[in-house]
Design a protein around this motif. Structure first.
Motif, PDB file in Angstrom:
ATOM      1  N   ASP A   7       0.852  -1.190   0.000  1.00 44.07           N
ATOM      2  CA  ASP A   7       0.000   0.000   0.000  1.00 44.07           C
ATOM      3  C   ASP A   7       0.885   1.236   0.000  1.00 44.07           C
ATOM      4  N   TYR A   8       0.532   2.217  -0.840  1.00 43.19           N
ATOM      5  CA  TYR A   8       1.297   3.463  -0.923  1.00 43.19           C
ATOM      6  C   TYR A   8       0.747   4.493   0.051  1.00 43.19           C
ATOM      7  N   LYS A   9       1.652   5.280   0.625  1.00 47.05           N
ATOM      8  CA  LYS A   9       1.284   6.364   1.513  1.00 47.05           C
ATOM      9  C   LYS A   9       2.028   7.625   1.094  1.00 47.05           C
ATOM     10  N   THR A  10       1.321   8.765   1.116  1.00 43.55           N
ATOM     11  CA  THR A  10       1.957  10.030   0.743  1.00 43.55           C
ATOM     12  C   THR A  10       2.264  10.903   1.958  1.00 43.55           C
ATOM     13  N   GLY A  11       1.755  10.519   3.130  1.00 49.10           N
ATOM     14  CA  GLY A  11       2.026  11.297   4.333  1.00 49.10           C
ATOM     15  C   GLY A  11       3.341  10.903   4.989  1.00 49.10           C
ATOM     16  N   LYS A  12       3.550  11.421   6.179  1.00 49.46           N
ATOM     17  CA  LYS A  12       4.765  11.112   6.925  1.00 49.46           C
ATOM     18  C   LYS A  12       4.649   9.744   7.581  1.00 49.46           C
ATOM     19  N   PRO A  13       5.756   9.034   7.681  1.00 52.19           N
ATOM     20  CA  PRO A  13       5.733   7.742   8.386  1.00 52.19           C
ATOM     21  C   PRO A  13       5.336   7.950   9.842  1.00 52.19           C
ATOM     22  N   PRO A  14       4.697   6.970  10.451  1.00 50.27           N
ATOM     23  CA  PRO A  14       4.267   7.115  11.848  1.00 50.27           C
ATOM     24  C   PRO A  14       5.444   7.060  12.804  1.00 50.27           C
ATOM     25  N   ASP A  15       5.253   7.648  13.975  1.00 48.03           N
ATOM     26  CA  ASP A  15       6.234   7.483  15.044  1.00 48.03           C
ATOM     27  C   ASP A  15       6.302   6.007  15.420  1.00 48.03           C
ATOM     28  N   PRO A  16       7.437   5.558  15.943  1.00 48.54           N
ATOM     29  CA  PRO A  16       7.571   4.137  16.312  1.00 48.54           C
ATOM     30  C   PRO A  16       6.441   3.627  17.190  1.00 48.54           C
ATOM     31  N   SER A  17       5.924   4.492  18.073  1.00 48.30           N
ATOM     32  CA  SER A  17       4.862   4.051  18.982  1.00 48.30           C
ATOM     33  C   SER A  17       3.545   3.787  18.257  1.00 48.30           C
ATOM     34  N   TYR A  18       3.398   4.325  17.027  1.00 47.60           N
ATOM     35  CA  TYR A  18       2.171   4.138  16.253  1.00 47.60           C
ATOM     36  C   TYR A  18       2.379   3.209  15.055  1.00 47.60           C
ATOM     37  N   LYS A  19       3.534   2.595  14.974  1.00 55.75           N
ATOM     38  CA  LYS A  19       3.847   1.736  13.840  1.00 55.75           C
ATOM     39  C   LYS A  19       2.876   0.567  13.732  1.00 55.75           C
ATOM     40  N   GLU A  20       2.564  -0.065  14.856  1.00 52.97           N
ATOM     41  CA  GLU A  20       1.668  -1.225  14.841  1.00 52.97           C
ATOM     42  C   GLU A  20       0.278  -0.832  14.354  1.00 52.97           C
ATOM     43  N   ASP A  21      -0.205   0.331  14.790  1.00 51.21           N
ATOM     44  CA  ASP A  21      -1.518   0.796  14.346  1.00 51.21           C
ATOM     45  C   ASP A  21      -1.535   1.027  12.838  1.00 51.21           C
ATOM     46  N   ALA A  22      -0.457   1.599  12.312  1.00 49.22           N
ATOM     47  CA  ALA A  22      -0.389   1.864  10.874  1.00 49.22           C
ATOM     48  C   ALA A  22      -0.389   0.567  10.073  1.00 49.22           C
TER      49      ALA A  22
END
Length: 222
Positions: A53-68
């Motif tokens: 899946d492509y994303k154009t926004g900023k990568p998530p912080d490490p703490s939100y990686k699992e949610d992403a």
């Protein structure tokens, strides 16, 4: 658009990617909940099928990686529902000047966990709709919420942040005035990044002061 393409090519060599399909619409029932999505790309790799899946926004912080990554796991579950085969990997490709790839190995355990959370969210949402009661979660995004006009908690949060912005502008005016480069008025409160400057050094000073004083200031017309 070209920046995204450059970012993609920085993450992978297109000549080495075996694409099975793109923009694939998929419907499934996951833990008794209807699911529909559009998968940007399905690839065939040495390990098996990869859901990309492509994303154009900023990568998530490490703490939100699992949610992403949870989104891509649900896509993988939908692929398994439709084809009977479990994908091997899930990939989120954040495309931009600093492109980043987040990958996860798909397993039955992971599928069970994600679809279980999906079903729980569905049940909570259905219950809220039936009772016409929705719990609020206030924060810096309240100023952009389309329901802010009818949400008492959201209005309180916005007013609190506007008051904080006004106090911060007073501190900024004092800092800039004492520096002798700029006199900034404390009313009305300026938004972060909106500056009245006479020099680039003054602009840098005010930007730093506002960021330090009120990093999450929001303004709203509601």
């Amino acid at each position: 658009a070209w920046t995204a393409i450059e970012g993609l090519w920085g993450l992978e060599n297109p000549s080495e990617v075996n694409v099975l399909s793109t923009e694939k619409k998929i419907s499934a029932t996951l833990s008794d909940v209807p699911f529909f999505g559009v998968i940007d790309r399905l690839d065939e790799t040495s390990a098996g099928t990869a859901v990309t899946d492509y994303k154009t926004g900023k990568p998530p912080d490490p703490s939100y990686k699992e949610d992403a990554l949870n989104q891509i796991v649900l896509y993988a579950a939908a692929v398994q529902f439709e084809t009977g085969n479990l994908p091997a990997k899930g990939r989120l490709l954040y495309l931009g000047k600093n492109s980043v790839a987040l990958e996860i190995d798909i397993s039955e355990e992971l599928i069970t966990k994600s679809t279980g959370q999906f079903a729980e969210t569905w049940e909570n949402l259905r219950g809220s709709c039936e009772e016409d009661t929705f719990d609020t979660q206030v924060g810096p995004l309240c100023g952009w919420c389309p329901y802010a006009g009818i949400c008492e908690d959201g209005q309180k949060e916005i007013k609190k942040r506007l008051a904080s912005s006004s106090a911060s502008s007073s501190r900024v005016a004092a800092v800039v005035s004492s520096a002798g480069t700029l006199v900034a008025s404390a009313a009305p409160a300026p938004s972060p990044g909106i500056l009245f400057t006479s020099s680039s050094s003054a602009s840098m000073l005010v930007t730093s002061a506002i960021a330090a004083s009120s990093p999450n200031t929001l303004e709203s017309s509601t």
